[in-house]
Design an enzyme around this catalytic site. Structure first.
Site, PDB file in Angstrom:
ATOM      1  N   GLY A  68      -4.609  -5.143   4.276  1.00  0.00           N
ATOM      2  CA  GLY A  68      -5.171  -6.202   3.445  1.00  0.00           C
ATOM      3  C   GLY A  68      -4.793  -5.950   2.001  1.00  0.00           C
ATOM      4  N   GLN A  73      -5.622  -6.703  -6.956  1.00  0.00           N
ATOM      5  CA  GLN A  73      -4.909  -5.447  -6.766  1.00  0.00           C
ATOM      6  C   GLN A  73      -3.470  -5.507  -7.277  1.00  0.00           C
ATOM      7  OE1 GLN A  73      -6.361  -4.969  -2.449  1.00  0.00           O
ATOM      8  NE2 GLN A  73      -6.087  -2.868  -3.174  1.00  0.00           N
ATOM      9  N   CYS A 126      -8.133   2.807   0.448  1.00  0.00           N
ATOM     10  CA  CYS A 126      -7.800   1.637  -0.366  1.00  0.00           C
ATOM     11  C   CYS A 126      -6.476   1.885  -1.067  1.00  0.00           C
ATOM     12  CB  CYS A 126      -8.906   1.385  -1.393  1.00  0.00           C
ATOM     13  SG  CYS A 126      -8.602  -0.032  -2.474  1.00  0.00           S
ATOM     14  N   LEU A 127      -5.628   0.875  -1.087  1.00  0.00           N
ATOM     15  CA  LEU A 127      -4.336   0.994  -1.758  1.00  0.00           C
ATOM     16  C   LEU A 127      -4.487   1.210  -3.255  1.00  0.00           C
ATOM     17  CD1 LEU A 127      -2.351  -1.829   0.091  1.00  0.00           C
ATOM     18  CD2 LEU A 127      -2.345   0.637   0.558  1.00  0.00           C
ATOM     19  N   HIS A 168     -13.912  -5.530   3.064  1.00  0.00           N
ATOM     20  CA  HIS A 168     -13.227  -4.727   2.047  1.00  0.00           C
ATOM     21  C   HIS A 168     -12.457  -5.618   1.074  1.00  0.00           C
ATOM     22  CE1 HIS A 168     -10.946  -0.910   0.918  1.00  0.00           C
ATOM     23  NE2 HIS A 168     -10.212  -1.862   0.349  1.00  0.00           N
ATOM     24  N   GLU A 169     -11.701  -6.570   1.604  1.00  0.00           N
ATOM     25  CA  GLU A 169     -10.878  -7.417   0.732  1.00  0.00           C
ATOM     26  C   GLU A 169     -11.725  -8.415  -0.056  1.00  0.00           C
ATOM     27  OE1 GLU A 169      -7.988  -6.455   0.143  1.00  0.00           O
ATOM     28  OE2 GLU A 169      -7.949  -5.051   1.818  1.00  0.00           O
ATOM     29  N   HIS A 172     -13.227  -6.789  -3.058  1.00  0.00           N
ATOM     30  CA  HIS A 172     -12.305  -6.689  -4.194  1.00  0.00           C
ATOM     31  C   HIS A 172     -12.436  -7.905  -5.112  1.00  0.00           C
ATOM     32  CE1 HIS A 172      -9.859  -3.124  -3.948  1.00  0.00           C
ATOM     33  NE2 HIS A 172      -9.548  -3.327  -2.680  1.00  0.00           N
TER      34      HIS A 172
END
Length: 213
Positions: A68, A73, A126-127, A168-169, A172
């Site tokens: 995701g 991000q 997480c990226l 999670h997304e 963000h």
């Protein structure tokens, strides 16, 4: 990395990002764009630019790799995210985590609510927080509402790992990182995860590191 609020300036900002070509740079924790609530998408990007931006998000997600990616991000404070998970995991992991394939989806202006009292706790990464993972307890089932990239309404229930990805997304887009919801005693480096905590569930990590599940 501030995102312009003026629609024209925002479109120019996205055009400049895309002009470089290839995967977009991923913003790391500490950048204020990850801590601001994203602006609802209301046509600030025209259809052609939106399609190109969505494809760039998808390319960046694949290259990272991740399952995701939210627009903040990559430094764009719009309520847009992409998700996709081929779920190439062993059967015991699939069963324990409810990790099943999730086809590519675009989430525009998403929000979610818990679909019951059930919760599940697993390690998450997480990226935008590379090199670390921590256990997060989340609702096991959620109802997601919003739109897709064509403006069509979304109203769908997700369970298992797909529910975790959706939460999670969407978090963000509200300026929330997974660490805000994590059991911090579980925080583990990538090396520790590979050497110690690769089990399907975090039960052993909870015993050894001293955090509740």
């Amino acid at each position: 990395m501030a995102t312009p609020l003026d629609p024209n300036a925002l479109a120019d900002h996205v055009e400049r990002l895309l002009a470089v070509g290839g995967p977009l740079p991923i913003v790391a924790a500490g950048d204020p764009v990850l801590r601001r609530a994203a602006v609802p998408f209301e046509g600030q990007l025209g259809p052609e630019l939106l399609a190109r931006f969505v494809e760039a998000l998808r390319e960046t997600m694949h290259a990272a790799p991740g399952v995701g990616l939210a627009a903040p991000q990559v430094g764009v404070g719009l309520r847009i995210a992409v998700i996709e998970d081929p779920a190439p995991v062993p059967e015991e992991v699939r069963v324990a985590r409810g990790r099943v394939p999730l086809p590519f989806r675009v989430l525009v202006n998403p929000s979610y609510e818990a679909g019951g009292a059930g919760r599940a706790a697993f390690f998450e990464g997480c990226l935008s927080v590379p090199g670390w993972q921590a256990v997060v307890s989340r609702p096991a089932t959620v109802r997601l509402t919003g739109q897709d990239e064509y403006g069509r309404a979304l109203d769908e229930e997700f369970t298992g790992w797909p529910a975790r990805i959706v939460q999670h997304e969407t978090d963000h887009l509200d300026g929330t990182l997974y660490l805000d919801r994590a059991e911090l005693r579980s925080l583990s480096s990538g090396a520790a995860m590979a050497e110690r905590w690769a089990q399907p569930t975090p039960a052993e990590a909870a015993r050894e590191l001293g955090f509740p599940l």
